[in-house]
Design an enzyme around this catalytic site. Sequence first.
Site, PDB file in Angstrom:
ATOM      1  N   ASP A  93       0.855  -1.181   0.000  1.00  0.00           N
ATOM      2  CA  ASP A  93       0.000   0.000   0.000  1.00  0.00           C
ATOM      3  C   ASP A  93       0.896   1.238   0.000  1.00  0.00           C
ATOM      4  O   ASP A  93       1.396   1.675   1.034  1.00  0.00           O
ATOM      5  CB  ASP A  93      -0.901  -0.020   1.237  1.00  0.00           C
ATOM      6  CG  ASP A  93      -2.000   1.025   1.165  1.00  0.00           C
ATOM      7  OD1 ASP A  93      -2.067   1.760   0.159  1.00  0.00           O
ATOM      8  OD2 ASP A  93      -2.801   1.097   2.108  1.00  0.00           O
ATOM      9  N   ALA A  94       1.128   1.782  -1.188  1.00  0.00           N
ATOM     10  CA  ALA A  94       2.028   2.920  -1.357  1.00  0.00           C
ATOM     11  C   ALA A  94       1.348   4.131  -1.967  1.00  0.00           C
ATOM     12  O   ALA A  94       1.834   5.251  -1.825  1.00  0.00           O
ATOM     13  CB  ALA A  94       3.223   2.514  -2.224  1.00  0.00           C
ATOM     14  N   LYS A  95       0.254   3.918  -2.702  1.00  0.00           N
ATOM     15  CA  LYS A  95      -0.518   5.003  -3.327  1.00  0.00           C
ATOM     16  C   LYS A  95       0.378   5.933  -4.137  1.00  0.00           C
ATOM     17  O   LYS A  95       0.249   7.164  -4.097  1.00  0.00           O
ATOM     18  CB  LYS A  95      -1.312   5.774  -2.274  1.00  0.00           C
ATOM     19  CG  LYS A  95      -2.325   4.904  -1.518  1.00  0.00           C
ATOM     20  CD  LYS A  95      -3.115   5.710  -0.506  1.00  0.00           C
ATOM     21  CE  LYS A  95      -4.143   4.850   0.220  1.00  0.00           C
ATOM     22  NZ  LYS A  95      -3.512   3.877   1.159  1.00  0.00           N
ATOM     23  N   ARG A  96       1.271   5.354  -4.904  1.00  0.00           N
ATOM     24  CA  ARG A  96       2.163   6.160  -5.737  1.00  0.00           C
ATOM     25  C   ARG A  96       1.399   6.767  -6.899  1.00  0.00           C
ATOM     26  O   ARG A  96       0.404   6.214  -7.375  1.00  0.00           O
ATOM     27  CB  ARG A  96       3.303   5.295  -6.278  1.00  0.00           C
ATOM     28  CG  ARG A  96       4.165   4.609  -5.237  1.00  0.00           C
ATOM     29  CD  ARG A  96       4.830   5.573  -4.293  1.00  0.00           C
ATOM     30  NE  ARG A  96       5.913   4.951  -3.541  1.00  0.00           N
ATOM     31  CZ  ARG A  96       6.376   5.414  -2.387  1.00  0.00           C
ATOM     32  NH1 ARG A  96       5.851   6.488  -1.858  1.00  0.00           N
ATOM     33  NH2 ARG A  96       7.376   4.807  -1.771  1.00  0.00           N
ATOM     34  N   THR A 120      -0.796  -0.299  -4.606  1.00  0.00           N
ATOM     35  CA  THR A 120      -1.855   0.691  -4.786  1.00  0.00           C
ATOM     36  C   THR A 120      -1.278   1.931  -5.455  1.00  0.00           C
ATOM     37  O   THR A 120      -0.172   2.365  -5.141  1.00  0.00           O
ATOM     38  CB  THR A 120      -2.504   1.075  -3.447  1.00  0.00           C
ATOM     39  OG1 THR A 120      -1.501   1.566  -2.549  1.00  0.00           O
ATOM     40  CG2 THR A 120      -3.209  -0.124  -2.828  1.00  0.00           C
TER      41      THR A 120
END
Length: 272
Positions: A93-96, A120
Amino acid sequence: MKFTDQLRRAERRNDSLLCVGLDPDPAKFPGAWKGDAGRIYDFCSAIVDATKDLVIAYKPQIAYFAAHRAEDQLERLMAHIKRVAPEVPVILDAKRGDIGPTAEQYAREAFERYQADAVTLSPFMGFDSIEPWLRYADKGLILLCRTSNPGGSDLQAQPLGNGHLLYEHVARLAQAEWNRSGQLGLVVGATFPAEIARVRELAPTLPLLIPGVGAQGGDAAATVRAGWRPDAPIVVNSSRAVLYASNGDDFASAARRVAQATRQDLNGHKPK
């Protein structure tokens, strides 16, 4: 094996829709470990060992490691999961969200350094921020669509010129023209079951990562009824409710009990 196939296999093998989010907060660690960031790996690996036969996936949140200079512990944890639960995919879960060479470096970080099976991503810079990730053909890319936080409505629920809401547009793109190699999924919060149903209507075959069950108050029954389909996995995440089920020496066994109960609850609401 492609990420979507990994999910389907883990769902069958462990009879589970539950994803355990690994968000280690040393201030909440049990006993003598409390406040000790050097114990992040020990804490998370104990949770994994206690729950590895109960989950469809794990989801470590990179900020909880990076904030404590614990990226090396994250690497060790990822390797540990691959060793003790090789059939369970891991979503970083990094939401890059960036373009060009920067996106390429983020992809190397997630897939080569950490050996994640999926990540993510924020899609709001457009397809050229997604394209570099597609070069990792077996990996999953899970795009923010309708997130569980109240402020998500500030942008995601806004109408576009064609009358569609922004999150609906993201779902359509992910289901069709952006999903060139079958790698995409969507993040949809359990706190918005009507929107889960709408996303499932627009993206009938994509995996859905659904945070918000447990401490955030999402309804398990409504979540499963809205999103689960026999041929389209849902990955229902619970973090704090599992991780911090006990602040004593029994934290791992308590985490297992909560994971078992949550798995049973989710499974009980699958449409017959």
